[in-house]
Scaffold this motif. Sequence first.
Motif, PDB file in Angstrom:
ATOM      1  N   LYS A  65       0.865  -1.178   0.000  1.00 26.41           N
ATOM      2  CA  LYS A  65       0.000   0.000   0.000  1.00 26.41           C
ATOM      3  C   LYS A  65       0.901   1.227   0.000  1.00 26.41           C
ATOM      4  O   LYS A  65       1.595   1.502   0.967  1.00 26.41           O
ATOM      5  CB  LYS A  65      -0.914   0.020   1.229  1.00 26.41           C
ATOM      6  N   LEU A  66       0.866   1.975  -1.085  1.00 25.84           N
ATOM      7  CA  LEU A  66       1.735   3.139  -1.204  1.00 25.84           C
ATOM      8  C   LEU A  66       1.214   4.294  -0.349  1.00 25.84           C
ATOM      9  O   LEU A  66       0.037   4.627  -0.411  1.00 25.84           O
ATOM     10  CB  LEU A  66       1.822   3.595  -2.662  1.00 25.84           C
ATOM     11  N   PRO A  67       2.079   4.912   0.439  1.00 23.48           N
ATOM     12  CA  PRO A  67       1.656   6.078   1.226  1.00 23.48           C
ATOM     13  C   PRO A  67       1.200   7.208   0.309  1.00 23.48           C
ATOM     14  O   PRO A  67       1.751   7.390  -0.785  1.00 23.48           O
ATOM     15  CB  PRO A  67       2.934   6.475   1.979  1.00 23.48           C
ATOM     16  N   TRP A  68       0.240   8.003   0.765  1.00 23.99           N
ATOM     17  CA  TRP A  68      -0.303   9.092  -0.052  1.00 23.99           C
ATOM     18  C   TRP A  68       0.775  10.070  -0.497  1.00 23.99           C
ATOM     19  O   TRP A  68       0.746  10.584  -1.625  1.00 23.99           O
ATOM     20  CB  TRP A  68      -1.392   9.834   0.730  1.00 23.99           C
ATOM     21  N   TRP A  69       1.736  10.331   0.375  1.00 22.74           N
ATOM     22  CA  TRP A  69       2.737  11.344   0.038  1.00 22.74           C
ATOM     23  C   TRP A  69       3.697  10.870  -1.049  1.00 22.74           C
ATOM     24  O   TRP A  69       4.210  11.691  -1.830  1.00 22.74           O
ATOM     25  CB  TRP A  69       3.508  11.786   1.289  1.00 22.74           C
ATOM     26  N   GLN A  70       3.914   9.559  -1.132  1.00 21.90           N
ATOM     27  CA  GLN A  70       4.746   9.051  -2.216  1.00 21.90           C
ATOM     28  C   GLN A  70       4.030   9.171  -3.564  1.00 21.90           C
ATOM     29  O   GLN A  70       4.669   9.380  -4.603  1.00 21.90           O
ATOM     30  CB  GLN A  70       5.147   7.605  -1.939  1.00 21.90           C
ATOM     31  N   LEU A  71       2.716   9.050  -3.553  1.00 26.04           N
ATOM     32  CA  LEU A  71       1.935   9.246  -4.779  1.00 26.04           C
ATOM     33  C   LEU A  71       2.019  10.698  -5.238  1.00 26.04           C
ATOM     34  O   LEU A  71       2.238  10.985  -6.421  1.00 26.04           O
ATOM     35  CB  LEU A  71       0.475   8.851  -4.544  1.00 26.04           C
ATOM     36  N   GLN A  72       1.845  11.618  -4.308  1.00 21.66           N
ATOM     37  CA  GLN A  72       1.897  13.040  -4.664  1.00 21.66           C
ATOM     38  C   GLN A  72       3.302  13.463  -5.079  1.00 21.66           C
ATOM     39  O   GLN A  72       3.474  14.268  -6.001  1.00 21.66           O
ATOM     40  CB  GLN A  72       1.405  13.888  -3.495  1.00 21.66           C
ATOM     41  N   LEU A  73       4.295  12.946  -4.398  1.00 25.28           N
ATOM     42  CA  LEU A  73       5.685  13.252  -4.751  1.00 25.28           C
ATOM     43  C   LEU A  73       5.980  12.802  -6.179  1.00 25.28           C
ATOM     44  O   LEU A  73       6.601  13.535  -6.962  1.00 25.28           O
ATOM     45  CB  LEU A  73       6.625  12.563  -3.765  1.00 25.28           C
ATOM     46  N   ALA A  74       5.545  11.606  -6.527  1.00 26.11           N
ATOM     47  CA  ALA A  74       5.768  11.095  -7.878  1.00 26.11           C
ATOM     48  C   ALA A  74       5.096  11.978  -8.921  1.00 26.11           C
ATOM     49  O   ALA A  74       5.665  12.257  -9.987  1.00 26.11           O
ATOM     50  CB  ALA A  74       5.241   9.661  -7.990  1.00 26.11           C
ATOM     51  N   ALA A  75       3.883  12.428  -8.631  1.00 31.18           N
ATOM     52  CA  ALA A  75       3.155  13.280  -9.574  1.00 31.18           C
ATOM     53  C   ALA A  75       3.896  14.593  -9.807  1.00 31.18           C
ATOM     54  O   ALA A  75       4.002  15.069 -10.949  1.00 31.18           O
ATOM     55  CB  ALA A  75       1.749  13.546  -9.053  1.00 31.18           C
ATOM     56  N   ILE A  76       4.436  15.193  -8.744  1.00 30.81           N
ATOM     57  CA  ILE A  76       5.160  16.456  -8.865  1.00 30.81           C
ATOM     58  C   ILE A  76       6.428  16.269  -9.685  1.00 30.81           C
ATOM     59  O   ILE A  76       6.737  17.056 -10.587  1.00 30.81           O
ATOM     60  CB  ILE A  76       5.499  17.010  -7.471  1.00 30.81           C
ATOM     61  N   LEU A  77       7.186  15.229  -9.390  1.00 24.95           N
ATOM     62  CA  LEU A  77       8.445  15.001 -10.097  1.00 24.95           C
ATOM     63  C   LEU A  77       8.218  14.635 -11.556  1.00 24.95           C
ATOM     64  O   LEU A  77       8.906  15.137 -12.449  1.00 24.95           O
ATOM     65  CB  LEU A  77       9.252  13.909  -9.388  1.00 24.95           C
ATOM     66  N   GLY A  78       7.268  13.734 -11.802  1.00 21.66           N
ATOM     67  CA  GLY A  78       7.003  13.331 -13.179  1.00 21.66           C
ATOM     68  C   GLY A  78       6.663  14.514 -14.061  1.00 21.66           C
ATOM     69  O   GLY A  78       7.145  14.633 -15.192  1.00 21.66           O
ATOM     70  N   GLU A  79       5.866  15.415 -13.531  1.00 23.78           N
ATOM     71  CA  GLU A  79       5.436  16.589 -14.279  1.00 23.78           C
ATOM     72  C   GLU A  79       6.607  17.483 -14.658  1.00 23.78           C
ATOM     73  O   GLU A  79       6.549  18.222 -15.637  1.00 23.78           O
ATOM     74  CB  GLU A  79       4.437  17.383 -13.430  1.00 23.78           C
ATOM     75  N   LEU A 145       4.689  16.747   5.793  1.00 24.81           N
ATOM     76  CA  LEU A 145       4.775  16.239   4.427  1.00 24.81           C
ATOM     77  C   LEU A 145       4.016  17.134   3.448  1.00 24.81           C
ATOM     78  O   LEU A 145       4.483  17.390   2.334  1.00 24.81           O
ATOM     79  CB  LEU A 145       4.249  14.809   4.366  1.00 24.81           C
ATOM     80  N   LEU A 146       2.846  17.621   3.864  1.00 31.20           N
ATOM     81  CA  LEU A 146       2.089  18.546   3.016  1.00 31.20           C
ATOM     82  C   LEU A 146       2.893  19.821   2.755  1.00 31.20           C
ATOM     83  O   LEU A 146       2.923  20.334   1.632  1.00 31.20           O
ATOM     84  CB  LEU A 146       0.754  18.898   3.675  1.00 31.20           C
ATOM     85  N   GLY A 147       3.558  20.320   3.794  1.00 26.74           N
ATOM     86  CA  GLY A 147       4.377  21.512   3.631  1.00 26.74           C
ATOM     87  C   GLY A 147       5.548  21.276   2.700  1.00 26.74           C
ATOM     88  O   GLY A 147       5.855  22.105   1.840  1.00 26.74           O
ATOM     89  N   PHE A 148       6.187  20.130   2.859  1.00 28.40           N
ATOM     90  CA  PHE A 148       7.337  19.816   2.007  1.00 28.40           C
ATOM     91  C   PHE A 148       6.898  19.696   0.545  1.00 28.40           C
ATOM     92  O   PHE A 148       7.554  20.255  -0.350  1.00 28.40           O
ATOM     93  CB  PHE A 148       7.984  18.505   2.461  1.00 28.40           C
ATOM     94  N   LEU A 149       5.819  18.978   0.296  1.00 31.04           N
ATOM     95  CA  LEU A 149       5.351  18.803  -1.079  1.00 31.04           C
ATOM     96  C   LEU A 149       4.925  20.131  -1.694  1.00 31.04           C
ATOM     97  O   LEU A 149       5.159  20.374  -2.884  1.00 31.04           O
ATOM     98  CB  LEU A 149       4.194  17.801  -1.107  1.00 31.04           C
ATOM     99  N   ARG A 150       4.305  20.993  -0.892  1.00 30.31           N
ATOM    100  CA  ARG A 150       3.925  22.322  -1.383  1.00 30.31           C
ATOM    101  C   ARG A 150       5.178  23.123  -1.733  1.00 30.31           C
ATOM    102  O   ARG A 150       5.248  23.797  -2.769  1.00 30.31           O
ATOM    103  CB  ARG A 150       3.093  23.047  -0.324  1.00 30.31           C
TER     104      ARG A 150
END
Length: 222
Positions: A65-79, A145-150
């Motif tokens: 089960k992938l953590p939510w933050w790893q999903l969001q991190l991947a989306a940001i980097l891929g883009e 994590l939300l702050g870091f991703l932002r």
Amino acid sequence: MSEKIIVKIQNLLELAYDAPNDEEGQTALLMAQKLMVKHNLTLKEVSAKQKKENIGETVGTWAYKLPWWQLQLAAILGENFRCKTIRRRKRKEGVTEMIFFGYQSDAELCTRVYEGAILYLQYRLKRLFPTITKARWKDYKKSYLLGFLRGLDDRFKAQVQSSEEFALMVQVPAEVLEEKRLRMGELKSRAVNITVELDYEAYIAGLEHAKETKLMPEELVE
């Protein structure tokens, strides 16, 4: 345009892709970008002189089960690394994979940065854990994590806005989008919903750490 300049840019990009997380790789990418701007070259023009590169996928990570933050991190980097991100469920194995789909060098570079970012965040969380009470930790961790991703997303956006040339460089190539459609069809996007009572101290700490880490775009592409 001198073939020597194009070859030099190609060699710098190749060096950057081979060592994206160390000082030599970051310097090479910086020099390549500056040469492209100086000689009014686009990435498309430089790539046209290169041998045809394969389009494919790399597995950034996998888990039951992938953590939510790893999903969001991947989306940001891929883009921002010319890749499409795909969450693929392998039912037989019972695992979920995070895929980066693009030109092979782009997908490999994105995967390396992604792996480095995950390790960095795990290290930060491990150091923060003893300093926060158990009752507060759950929301503190999410808020951090939300702050870091932002912060990460903001730095990429600022980099893109600072240079039209760079904005074009990070776009997912049309050939990659078409190849993805042919291989996988039209994939549905899924929103990641996070429930959290925001801890502003943690959120700001995440923002600040996003500015400091060498995984950020200024160190990679400026």
